[in-house]
Design an enzyme around this catalytic site. Structure first.
Site, short mmCIF file in Angstrom:
data_model
loop_
_atom_site.label_atom_id
_atom_site.label_comp_id
_atom_site.label_asym_id
_atom_site.label_seq_id
_atom_site.Cartn_x
_atom_site.Cartn_y
_atom_site.Cartn_z
N LYS A 105 0.82 -1.24 0.00
CA LYS A 105 0.00 0.00 0.00
C LYS A 105 0.84 1.27 0.00
O LYS A 105 0.48 2.27 -0.61
CB LYS A 105 -0.96 0.00 1.19
CG LYS A 105 -0.33 -0.12 2.56
CD LYS A 105 -0.46 -1.50 3.11
CE LYS A 105 0.51 -1.75 4.24
NZ LYS A 105 0.29 -3.01 4.91
N GLU A 129 -5.49 -5.96 -4.71
CA GLU A 129 -6.55 -6.20 -3.72
C GLU A 129 -5.99 -6.34 -2.30
O GLU A 129 -6.59 -5.90 -1.31
CB GLU A 129 -7.31 -7.49 -4.11
CG GLU A 129 -8.44 -7.86 -3.18
CD GLU A 129 -9.55 -6.84 -3.18
OE1 GLU A 129 -10.27 -6.75 -4.18
OE2 GLU A 129 -9.71 -6.11 -2.18
N GLY A 134 -6.63 -6.40 4.10
CA GLY A 134 -6.26 -7.82 4.11
C GLY A 134 -7.14 -8.68 3.23
O GLY A 134 -7.19 -8.50 2.01
N ASP A 201 -0.10 3.73 7.92
CA ASP A 201 -0.64 2.59 7.15
C ASP A 201 -2.11 2.86 6.77
O ASP A 201 -2.51 2.63 5.63
CB ASP A 201 -0.51 1.33 8.03
CG ASP A 201 -1.08 0.10 7.36
OD1 ASP A 201 -0.40 -0.46 6.50
OD2 ASP A 201 -2.22 -0.30 7.71
N LYS A 205 -3.90 3.41 2.98
CA LYS A 205 -5.09 2.64 2.54
C LYS A 205 -6.26 3.57 2.25
O LYS A 205 -7.02 3.34 1.30
CB LYS A 205 -5.45 1.61 3.60
CG LYS A 205 -4.41 0.50 3.76
CD LYS A 205 -4.69 -0.34 4.99
CE LYS A 205 -3.65 -1.41 5.22
NZ LYS A 205 -3.75 -2.02 6.57
N GLY A 302 -2.37 -10.25 8.47
CA GLY A 302 -1.97 -11.63 8.75
C GLY A 302 -1.70 -12.40 7.47
O GLY A 302 -2.14 -12.01 6.38
N1 HSE Z 1 0.22 -3.61 9.45
C1 HSE Z 1 -0.99 -3.75 8.71
C2 HSE Z 1 -2.15 -3.79 9.68
C3 HSE Z 1 -0.93 -5.00 7.90
O1 HSE Z 1 -1.91 -3.92 10.88
O2 HSE Z 1 -3.29 -3.66 9.26
C4 HSE Z 1 -2.02 -5.11 6.87
O3 HSE Z 1 -1.97 -4.08 5.94
#
Ligand code: HSE
Length: 426
Positions: A105, A129, A134, A201, A205, A302
């Site tokens: 991402k 995707e 996830g 993060d 996204k 995961g």
């Molecule tokens: N580090 C990210 C999370 C992993 O905790 O959502 C999945 O993108």
């Protein structure tokens, strides 16, 4: 049956999960889609990762050229993460005529335009995707199933690590550092967990999801960001007492030509569907002008949930006669007429330590009132120090600027010892 040769770059948590799924469900994928996925090469420097998954010697390599020069490989899976060398490797894969499936991402949010241009030039695909939420098929749903709608709002819990930490702090009284360590051990956290706990993060996204949902460019620098590091056990307890859970939310809104996008902790009413999203689960709550409300829910991090999205992209990519692009706009230039709103409205939780004397609580409330911020409820608690009290002010909806003005004044009041925290509320 169609055979598809793939190469995997990076056999860490997600690459390893992808490898295991392909091995476990090879026959099921042949039966459902008529596609036999053959892992021809795995590029990985750590031999122990290859050993753990019993990768055959013929498939192992530490040299990208082995993967790029393998004529039987048509799709390359990038599960290395980070910007470099992932970006250069992807560009080289495109130049070698290979499509790419990635979970990266950060790379997409920062360099989409360049990657898309290179993929198009080489007539190959770029599918992602797994980059958001996830195992939840949210990107394909936005791209292929929402055409009838103008999507007006996206509200999501889109980071598994922070949701895991906040759930453990809320339900088990876990300490922040211990909960983060558990999330790392479970393979949810990024290599540098600051990317999770500081909200980066989720920003990456949200940039991807809201740009697709609103069909307009939502650049990273237009997204307001705040992480969870200031959330205390007291905030969680007071929120609970008032009927809320604290979650890290990513919110995008489209109103005509106005867009707002923000990531920050939020008090979520217990009866809201997002309040029940626990542990590493993620959810995206969408509102479309015709479909109304939809919620997509599942594991957001995961090895296997993310690997599931990657394998789905491999199958999808293998089935395309002509690759699809360009539904993700993120080159930094805003579309004509689009305006980003930074004075967005929220309700607020304001936690303040004041002197426990007559009139102190009212002085703070008076400042809020003079700044045009109306109160919904006030909760007073004993503070640890003598002659002090903690007061939580819950406001009605107010603009960011009005709150910032009020907080600036409250902070300087002689009856106020400290502003402990300010958290938005939905
Ligand atoms: N580090 C990210 C999370 C992993 O905790 O959502 C999945 O993108």
């Amino acid at each position: 049956m169609k055979k598809i040769g793939i190469g995997i770059m990076g056999l860490g948590v997600v690459g390893g999960g992808t490898y295991e799924i392909i091995r476990a469900n090879r026959e099921a994928i042949i039966a459902s889609d008529g596609i036999a996925i053959e892992v021809k090469k795995v590029l990985e420097l750590k031999a122990e990762r290859m050993d753990k998954l019993n990768v055959p010697a013929a498939a192992r390599t530490a040299n990208l050229d082995d993967l790029l020069n393998d004529g039987e490989i048509s799709i390359v899976v990038e599960t290395m993460g980070g910007i470099e060398p992932a970006k250069s490797f992807i560009l080289r894969a495109f130049a070698a005529g290979k499509s790419v499936v990635t979970a990266n991402k950060e790379l997409l949010a920062k360099h989409w335009a360049e990657l898309e241009k290179a993929a198009k030039k080489n007539g190959v695909g770029l599918y992602f995707e797994a980059s958001c939420v996830g195992g939840v098929p949210i990107i394909r749903a936005l791209d292929l199933s929402m055409q009838a709608n103008v999507i007006q709002q996206i509200t999501g819990i889109i980071n598994g690590t922070t949701n895991y930490i906040l759930t453990k702090m809320t339900e088990d009284g876990s300490d922040y550092a211990a909960a983060l360590k558990e999330a790392q051990n479970l393979g949810y956290a990024e290599a540098n967990p600051a990317a999770d706990v500081d909200g980066w993060d989720a920003v990456y996204k949200l940039s991807i999801l809201s740009s697709i949902a609103f069909n307009t460019c939502v650049p990273l620098d237009r997204i307001y960001r705040e992480g969870i590091t200031r959330i205390s056990a007291e905030d969680i307890a007071y929120a609970k007492e008032m009927g809320y859970r604290i979650k890290l939310l990513a919110i995008g809104k489209l109103n005509g030509k106005k867009v707002e996008a923000h990531v920050h902790p939020c008090l979520v009413p217990e009866e809201h569907p997002l309040a029940g999203v626990r542990n590493s689960y993620n959810a995206v709550y969408l509102t479309g002008d015709h479909v109304d409300d939809l919620m997509f829910y599942g594991k957001g991090a995961g090895a296997h949930p993310t690997g599931s999205a990657i394998v789905s992209d491999i199958v999808y990519c293998a089935g395309q006669k002509k690759h699809r692009y360009a539904f993700f706009k993120n080159d930094g230039k805003l579309d004509k007429g689009i305006k980003f709103v930074d004075d967005f409205a929220s309700k607020y939780y304001i936690n303040v330590t004041v002197l426990d004397k007559a009139g102190c609580l009212a002085k703070v409330a008076g400042v809020l009132g003079r700044c045009g911020v109306s109160l919904e409820q006030v909760l007073q608690k004993d503070a640890k120090g003598k002659d002090k009290a903690v007061v939580v002010y819950m406001t009605h909806e107010s603009g960011e600027k009005a709150i910032a003005r009020a907080v600036g004044i409250i902070d300087k009041l002689d009856v106020v010892e400290r502003i402990n925290n300010i958290i938005r509320v939905i």
